[in-house]
Design a protein around this motif. Structure first.
Motif, PDB file in Angstrom:
ATOM      1  N   GLN A 290       0.828  -1.200   0.000  1.00 13.39           N
ATOM      2  CA  GLN A 290       0.000   0.000   0.000  1.00 13.39           C
ATOM      3  C   GLN A 290       0.866   1.255   0.000  1.00 13.39           C
ATOM      4  O   GLN A 290       0.604   2.217  -0.730  1.00 13.39           O
ATOM      5  CB  GLN A 290      -0.920  -0.018   1.225  1.00 13.39           C
ATOM      6  CG  GLN A 290      -1.893   1.138   1.289  1.00 13.39           C
ATOM      7  CD  GLN A 290      -2.755   1.077   2.547  1.00 13.39           C
ATOM      8  OE1 GLN A 290      -2.296   0.676   3.616  1.00 13.39           O
ATOM      9  NE2 GLN A 290      -4.011   1.459   2.416  1.00 13.39           N
ATOM     10  N   SER A 301      -5.963   7.769  -3.155  1.00 14.57           N
ATOM     11  CA  SER A 301      -6.389   6.834  -2.123  1.00 14.57           C
ATOM     12  C   SER A 301      -6.002   5.424  -2.550  1.00 14.57           C
ATOM     13  O   SER A 301      -6.163   5.058  -3.725  1.00 14.57           O
ATOM     14  CB  SER A 301      -7.903   6.928  -1.898  1.00 14.57           C
ATOM     15  OG  SER A 301      -8.351   5.917  -1.022  1.00 14.57           O
ATOM     16  N   ASP A 303      -6.384   1.376  -1.008  1.00 13.54           N
ATOM     17  CA  ASP A 303      -6.918   0.474   0.021  1.00 13.54           C
ATOM     18  C   ASP A 303      -6.628  -0.958  -0.411  1.00 13.54           C
ATOM     19  O   ASP A 303      -7.086  -1.391  -1.472  1.00 13.54           O
ATOM     20  CB  ASP A 303      -8.420   0.691   0.190  1.00 13.54           C
ATOM     21  CG  ASP A 303      -8.981  -0.092   1.371  1.00 13.54           C
ATOM     22  OD1 ASP A 303      -8.179  -0.463   2.241  1.00 13.54           O
ATOM     23  OD2 ASP A 303     -10.201  -0.336   1.406  1.00 13.54           O
ATOM     24  N   THR A 305      -6.875  -4.884   0.835  1.00  9.02           N
ATOM     25  CA  THR A 305      -7.444  -5.830   1.789  1.00  9.02           C
ATOM     26  C   THR A 305      -7.337  -7.240   1.216  1.00  9.02           C
ATOM     27  O   THR A 305      -7.132  -7.425   0.014  1.00  9.02           O
ATOM     28  CB  THR A 305      -8.913  -5.508   2.093  1.00  9.02           C
ATOM     29  OG1 THR A 305      -9.672  -5.561   0.867  1.00  9.02           O
ATOM     30  CG2 THR A 305      -9.052  -4.121   2.705  1.00  9.02           C
ATOM     31  N   SER A 327      -8.199  -1.318  -4.092  1.00 16.20           N
ATOM     32  CA  SER A 327      -9.106  -0.259  -4.532  1.00 16.20           C
ATOM     33  C   SER A 327      -8.322   1.049  -4.632  1.00 16.20           C
ATOM     34  O   SER A 327      -7.705   1.484  -3.642  1.00 16.20           O
ATOM     35  CB  SER A 327     -10.265  -0.124  -3.540  1.00 16.20           C
ATOM     36  OG  SER A 327     -11.141   0.910  -3.925  1.00 16.20           O
TER      37      SER A 327
END
Length: 385
Positions: A290, A301, A303, A305, A327
């Motif tokens: 990240q 941004s 993200d 996961t 994302s």
């Protein structure tokens, strides 16, 4: 909305100090303590302790302090009177340790200072005894006993005798490993670091437990729980330890899904992620991935996961397939900035100073060809005489 406050004023409070003067600032601290107190009985004890602690810190080891409520309970004024007798000043104060063999007196004095126990030793010997015993237990002397005797005063010096029974040094008798090992039980024992026959140090148990847990996390056991239980044999001065590992299923990366990237090339994203399928899903690697995506400078941004892959509910294999879900929100491709700058230059005395305005513009193109490459131009238009 209407807020209505019903205020009932209590009695006016007055703090009176009688006898010897107090150190500067202490009276304000006492008033602050009173403003936060709800019960007079506790308050009187707290005020006396505050004054005695301040005087003991100055070397007034025989100070006498008393506090009492002197006004009637139903009066308009509530007064607390504190009577202070400073007593003689002892310029030289020392602790005389005896019975300590494993820890020299100089080291004990350093420990007492580091833990802020110097005043406590003179003011509250029982609390000092407990604190020093807890230190000995943290290094494996579980049966240590500390006794503070009455102080000895000679002229302007004071000595506080402290007798220490260190007791035996407890050792590790046995270490049991309960739960599935990573590669072998030998690896888990090596990571844990607690070996049979070694001195037992309670303060080292939690860091050692965490090391084992971290080793499992690095191998994709993201639901691992590691606990340590101890059984103390006081007669033999031994401790039996059990390390229990509830590892859960090992998560393995099977693929990476990316969404939100409209301009950035997938090869650029994969290169920044640097995640290899078929390997354990180490969460630390995902945090670093990240950060690497942010470091490209083209994303607003990021993200990352991991999501389990749903299979047959009867699957009881030791591994769990997961996919990484990435994302992204990209920054605008163009950035245009402009502004005004003033240049103030001091010249010779006969020429004076020169102030020149300038128009500054800056154009940046991000993520050129989707490769996380930026290019731009800047210019300045300045007025001259």
């Amino acid at each position: 909305v209407a807020l209505v406050y019903d205020i009932e004023r209590d009695a006016q409070t007055t703090l009176t100090i009688a006898g010897d003067p107090l150190p500067g600032g202490l009276i304000e601290d006492m008033k602050r303590e009173w403003s936060q107190s709800v019960f007079d009985g506790f308050l009187l004890d707290d005020l006396q302790t505050m004054v005695r602690r301040a005087l003991v810190a100055q070397g007034r080891l025989q100070a006498q302090v008393s506090a009492a409520v002197t006004s009637p309970p139903e009066g308009d004024i509530k007064e607390i009177a504190v009577q202070v007798t400073q007593g003689p000043l002892f310029d030289t104060r020392r602790m005389a340790f005896s019975g300590n063999e494993r820890i020299p007196a100089e080291a004990l004095e350093a420990i007492v200072r580091a833990r802020g126990l110097v005043v406590t030793a003179w003011l509250n010997p029982a609390e000092f005894e407990v604190a020093l015993e807890q230190y000995y237990r943290s290094i494996g002397s579980l049966a240590a006993d500390v006794t503070v005797h009455g102080p000895v005063f000679t002229g302007g010096s004071a000595t506080l005798p402290v007798t220490i029974d260190e007791g035996p040094r407890f050792r590790i008798a046995n270490v049991d490993i309960l739960g599935p090992p990573l590669a072998s039980e030998v690896d888990v024992r090596g990571t844990f670091g607690m070996t049979t026959g070694a001195p037992y140090e309670p303060s080292a148990v939690e860091p050692a437990r965490r090391e084992v847990e971290l080793a499992y996390l690095q191998q994709g056991y993201n639901d691992v729980r590691v606990s340590v239980t101890t059984l103390v044999d006081a007669e033999r001065a031994q401790v039996d330890m059990s390390l229990t590992v509830a590892a859960g299923r090992q998560q393995m990366l099977t693929g990476v899904d990316v969404s939100g990237a409209e301009v950035t090339a997938r090869t650029t994203i994969d290169r920044a992620l640097d995640l290899e399928t078929g390997q354990p899903a180490n969460l630390t690697d995902y945090y670093r991935a990240q950060k690497r995506l942010y470091d490209t400078g083209v994303f607003q941004s990021v993200d990352v996961t991991i999501e389990p892959v749903v299979h047959d509910s009867t699957d009881e294999s030791s591994t769990q397939p997961v996919r990484a879900s990435v994302s992204l929100v990209e920054l605008p491709r163009y950035r245009f900035r402009y502004g005004v700058r003033l240049s103030d230059t001091m010249g010779p005395i006969d020429a004076g100073r020169e102030v020149r305005p300038a128009l500054v513009v800056d154009l940046l193109r991000r993520n050129l060809f989707g490769r996380a490459v930026s290019t731009g131009m800047a210019g300045q238009l300045e007025a001259h005489r």
